[in-house]
Design a protein around this motif. Sequence first.
Motif, mmCIF file in Angstrom:
data_model
loop_
_atom_site.group_PDB
_atom_site.id
_atom_site.type_symbol
_atom_site.label_atom_id
_atom_site.label_comp_id
_atom_site.label_asym_id
_atom_site.label_seq_id
_atom_site.Cartn_x
_atom_site.Cartn_y
_atom_site.Cartn_z
ATOM 1 N N LYS A 1 4.416 21.307 -13.570
ATOM 2 C CA LYS A 1 5.055 21.102 -14.883
ATOM 3 C C LYS A 1 6.139 20.044 -15.115
ATOM 4 N N SER A 2 6.771 20.987 -13.892
ATOM 5 C CA SER A 2 8.218 20.212 -13.980
ATOM 6 C C SER A 2 9.149 18.970 -12.945
ATOM 7 N N VAL A 3 7.781 18.890 -12.956
ATOM 8 C CA VAL A 3 8.459 17.212 -12.256
ATOM 9 C C VAL A 3 7.777 16.375 -13.755
ATOM 10 N N TYR A 4 8.252 15.406 -13.827
ATOM 11 C CA TYR A 4 7.885 14.296 -14.373
ATOM 12 C C TYR A 4 8.544 12.858 -14.464
ATOM 13 N N VAL A 5 7.006 12.343 -13.765
ATOM 14 C CA VAL A 5 6.707 11.606 -13.637
ATOM 15 C C VAL A 5 6.427 10.057 -14.585
ATOM 16 N N ALA A 6 7.373 8.990 -14.690
ATOM 17 C CA ALA A 6 7.297 8.198 -15.220
ATOM 18 C C ALA A 6 7.196 6.715 -14.999
ATOM 19 N N GLU B 1 0.850 -1.512 -0.473
ATOM 20 C CA GLU B 1 -0.149 0.200 0.169
ATOM 21 C C GLU B 1 0.270 1.008 -0.109
ATOM 22 N N ARG B 2 1.885 1.283 0.693
ATOM 23 C CA ARG B 2 2.817 2.902 0.717
ATOM 24 C C ARG B 2 3.627 2.634 -0.823
ATOM 25 N N ALA B 3 3.836 1.221 -1.514
ATOM 26 C CA ALA B 3 4.304 2.242 -2.756
ATOM 27 C C ALA B 3 3.458 2.817 -3.799
ATOM 28 N N ARG B 4 2.250 1.730 -3.530
ATOM 29 C CA ARG B 4 0.795 2.258 -4.144
ATOM 30 C C ARG B 4 0.688 3.706 -4.340
ATOM 31 N N GLU B 5 0.705 4.039 -2.845
ATOM 32 C CA GLU B 5 0.636 5.567 -2.599
ATOM 33 C C GLU B 5 1.758 6.664 -3.107
ATOM 34 N N GLU B 6 2.416 6.154 -2.843
ATOM 35 C CA GLU B 6 3.224 6.573 -3.251
ATOM 36 C C GLU B 6 3.563 7.162 -5.230
ATOM 37 N N LYS B 7 3.145 6.085 -5.276
ATOM 38 C CA LYS B 7 3.310 6.251 -7.051
ATOM 39 C C LYS B 7 1.413 7.328 -7.051
ATOM 40 N N THR B 8 1.196 7.018 -6.218
ATOM 41 C CA THR B 8 -0.298 7.629 -6.526
ATOM 42 C C THR B 8 -0.169 9.120 -6.272
ATOM 43 N N LYS B 9 0.551 9.476 -5.404
ATOM 44 C CA LYS B 9 0.895 10.846 -4.647
ATOM 45 C C LYS B 9 1.990 11.209 -6.150
#
Length: 867
Positions: free
Chosen positions: A675-680, A658-666
């Motif tokens: 726009k200065s942050v790129y998440v992929a 759950e922590r990993a998924r919450e981190e990705k969702t955040k």
Amino acid sequence: MENNKYIEVEVWSDEEVYHTFTQEELFGPVIATQTKDNDSDTTDSEDIPLADLGRKKKQPVKRKLIQSDSESDHDDSADDENYDPNKDEINSTDSEFNVKKVKTKEKRRVLMNKQRETAWKKKTKKLKIRKKNNKRRISQSVLAKKLRDKIILLQNRRKVASVAVNRAQKISQHNCTIQAMIRKTHTGRLDTLLACNELRRVSINGDGNCFFTSLKTSGKIAESASEIRSNVCDFMTTNADRYISFCTRKDMFSKVEFLNELELLKTRGQWNLDIADIVPLATANFYGSVVRIYSSSISTPVIDIKPEQTTEKVINLAYIAVRGQEHYDAIDIISNDSDAKRDTDPTWEVARESLPSTPNDESCHANMPVETTPHKRASYRSPPKKHSSRKKTRNPEKWKRNVRKLLKSEGKEYVSATGRVVAPKKVHHHSCLKCRFKCSEKFTEEQREDIFQLYYSLGSYERQRQYICDMVQKSATKRKVTGKRSIAQKYFMIHNDRKERVCRNFFMKTLDINRKTIDYTLKKKKHGAFVATDMRGKDPSVNKLDSCTVEIVKKHIESFPKMESHYTRKSSKKQYLAHDLNIKQMWKLYVKDCEKKGITSVKQSMYRKIFCENYNLSFFKPKKDQCSFCTLYDRRKAAGTVNETLQKEYDEHQVQKERAREEKTKDKERAKTDKSVYVATFDLQAVLTTPCSLVSELYYSRKLCCFNLTIYSLGDKQAVCHVWDETQCKRGACEIATCLLKNTLSVCHRSNVNEIIYFSDTCGGQNRNQYVTASLLYTISQVPNLKAISHKFLLSGHSQMECDSVHSTIERAKKVTPVYVPSQWCTLISLARKSQPYVTIPMKYNHVMDFKDFVKKHCTNLKTSVT
């Protein structure tokens, strides 16, 4: 005659001359005068000729006429003239006329019997002649019929003879195979024993002179083998009185017979004699050295034959103890030179079998040489090889018929195939009061029980039959009879380490076996060994396919190209077929192929059986999306075996997920607003095979593997696909690091991004390694405005990401679009999504950077701990 009371009359009859006498000549004038007065009476008496009395060959006929005493006192002449016999006197039994009639009837009866006998003989002779003539008159059809019957009989006999010959040939081939297996086992055991003592075996020709040739080779004797044989035999002849005491048949050996055996032993090729066992002892005394024999026998692996005088010289010999095929080989010591010549020397034989269980036996250690120590066995055992089959591995040891067979061999109670409970074997009581061997006095009940336990503890059909062969001997009887009675059977049992003869009933009652078992065992005994095998349950199946048809099916299955796993190729060697294939489709292609070749195809069920039993192939796409720890927990929970420790670990595992998924969702929400942050997220797609089409001929063609690394941006939902094939580069860490470098540089040049965050799974060979980290370090050093690059890993087994949707879209598109060359994959990927098409970047071999060399030069403190 007048003074005599008797008158004797003799009548002789021959075959040709007959004499007739009248009454007057026989009885005188008195009877003649009386018959004149009575004509009727005289005619009756005169008409009876003596010739009608029958013919007798030289037999005298005596008649006695007895006169009364009263008549003899009177005058004979007067009485004869006045005598007149009445009718009663004439017909009385004492009358001379009545006697003649009785004799005549008897003679006629004898004559009639002779005539009848003669007539019967003539009739019998005529019948024989008639039958003989009838036999000569047999028609040609009857002769032809008899000839046909005889030809058919001869043909049937020929067929029976041919069947018997073929069966004898098969039995001889089977026996040869068994003998070869036995010899191979003994040879391997002997080579292992020699290898443990740093020795090796040198093969010697088995020409009856192998002992002396091995002696020459091992002892490095200058004399030839024939000279060694002659010298040893002469030495034994000189000391015959001493060596005759070592003979096994010393009670039956005389000195003359012993010398005759020695003369035969001098001849080349003569070895299987009663005195052959004394030759090693005589050799040791003649050459004054210890003869050490390394044997393939389990009970006596090493035998030291020491001479009378103590010496340190040792001659090593190798002995293959196969009964009926005994053979000696020479032995050489393993040295550096012999190790160098191991590959080129044809006599070198490497022992592949494990050392037998004799080193744990105290008696074996007593016979082992002091200066040689066997190597210790490795404590590590290799794991059993997995059966490569889709079906579960069979376990024949737990089959009912095999369990039943094992219980029967061990003499225990078992249930037969028909459901009948068979009682266990036991020792039956038998009294030998009338037996001449006195078996009951020699063996106690405890000793019989030990013999019984030894026999059934063998646990093998062949070993038990071999025990019977060792304890029962055949010998010719002294009586001159034929058939089964010409061969006698002698039965023995071990008593105080030697054989004692017992009667047949005592032997059978002790082992609880019947006469049929013994007769069949002795029938299959050759050269002292039981050569047959247990054929129960080994009959071939009637519906079994021939090997040629099975090989054709296997070749067709192997003609399909296979690929390895994408996710589990590091821990699994399982291979996969195309995802659009299945067994039914493969069988249809097989039927078409058989129709083209003009051969008969098998049914779908048989094709499926061969595929599942001989291959471990799968059709679906290999995935590893399930978590192994979660699967284990679910299985334990279903079985009700979850403990507190497992439950605690599972709860912590769920918290990390759950922590990993919450981190990705955040981070995803942050990328959408900033726009200065790129998440992929990025991941490598499963292998794309080329060509890819539904044409049946393409199923057999070898496929080219193409790879696609997808990088999916969570902020703007844009996907970039880096595509290449296996001729350009591989799918390792350097290829992934190069793609990330290109993508990072492209993102930084297109927008003002100062922070990049990547999410991926924990695959060590592609993502989670020092080379990808080094590439990110190199990237941040090359871009000035880039402040931070984060690489975050999702929990293993729970790495579902948005880039997986790109892969599923590409998989749907390739089902309807054929691909024949690798360059077409770029077109197919770009057209897979109608809105916001995927960006494709083809990769070449010169695009890939070597980050492994970069790590060696610039990353030197990777092994430093975190603390």
